[in-house]
Design a protein around this motif. Structure first.
Motif: not given
Length: 283
Positions: A66-67, A129-131, A140-141, A160-161
């Motif tokens: 998802i953006g 997880t977040l890019l 990636e975390v 930026l996320l």
């Protein structure tokens, strides 16, 4: 305040690389309130709200990606989110008013890192997880590692996320999201609870429980989750297993609720959600 509106993501990342002290403006539902109240006073902001490269929903290799500029209401109305990330859809439906949901973004909710953020408990139990991307790197975390205190994240200067990744919901998985506020809508949560598990041979497996508004960050109830593992959803001792779940939290007392009330409501919301699941899943 000077506002820069880049057309492409690379342009936004380049601006941040040149001056990482610039504020990021997305939906603005938190940013503008804080500026009006004098909590922040940036001289320059980068408006990323119209960056189409950060507005998407797609399914890839068992993950829903998802953006961060997808609004809460877009996620509520998305059939893909409803099918593959139903807890996120449920949490987004509880954010503010319809006007706020139509403007506020998922990424903004995460980066704001409020302990009362509606989407975070759902993303924690969903193992999201977040890019994070800068002009020259990408990493990636885990959502669990992303937020390290009220209003604090691991975002580095210039980052930026750029995407949120969620493992797709599987047929045997069950779950719910519950929120308690001072009223039924347009309320900051007093307590929120997200629950996810697998129902295998009528017992619970892989149980995860996360709560918001009961600590400096989202809190996982690992002891309660362990107590519920291998337990029947229809067991007679369900209340006994969850009634003291609030003991795993560390809430504060404020104008919305006392510490004691918040702790009691953790168990009550968890029991209510499990009772609803037992009715809906009864064979």
């Amino acid at each position: 305040m000077e506002v820069i509106t880049p057309v492409h993501l690379e342009e936004a990342l380049g601006e941040l690389y040149r001056d990482s002290s610039q504020s990021i403006l997305a939906g603005g539902t938190d940013f503008l309130v804080k500026r009006k109240n004098g909590q922040i006073n940036p001289s320059r902001a980068i408006n990323i709200y119209n960056l189409q490269e950060l507005k998407f929903i797609r399914k890839e290799q068992g993950q829903l990606i998802i953006g961060p500029l997808m609004t809460h209401q877009e996620l509520v109305e998305s059939s893909m989110v409803g099918q593959y990330a139903p807890l996120l859809a449920a949490a987004c439906s509880q954010v503010g008013s319809l006007q706020i949901r139509n403007r506020g973004t998922l990424g903004g909710n995460l980066v704001t890192a409020s302990p009362a953020g509606d989407t975070m408990p759902a993303l924690v139990v969903s193992n999201a997880t977040l890019l994070l991307r800068s002009a020259h790197s990408e990493r990636e975390v885990s959502i669990v590692d992303f937020i390290n205190g009220p209003g604090k994240t691991v975002l580095q200067p210039g980052e930026l996320l750029t995407a949120i990744k969620i493992p797709c919901w599987e047929p045997e998985q069950i779950g719910f999201y519950r929120k308690l506020g001072q009223r039924k809508a347009m309320a900051i949560s007093i307590v929120s609870v997200a629950f996810k598990a697998r129902l295998v041979n009528q017992v619970l497996e892989d149980v995860r429980i996360a709560c918001g508004s009961v600590g400096p960050t989202v809190m996982e109830l690992k002891r309660t989750a362990q107590n519920l593992t291998r337990y029947s959803l229809w067991g007679e001792e369900l209340w006994t297993l969850v009634s003291d779940a609030g003991a795993e939290t560390s809430p504060i007392s404020d104008v919305r609720a006392s510490q004691e009330y918040r702790r009691k409501m953790v168990g009550a919301l968890l029991y209510e959600g499990l009772q609803d699941l037992s009715i809906n899943k009864r064979c």
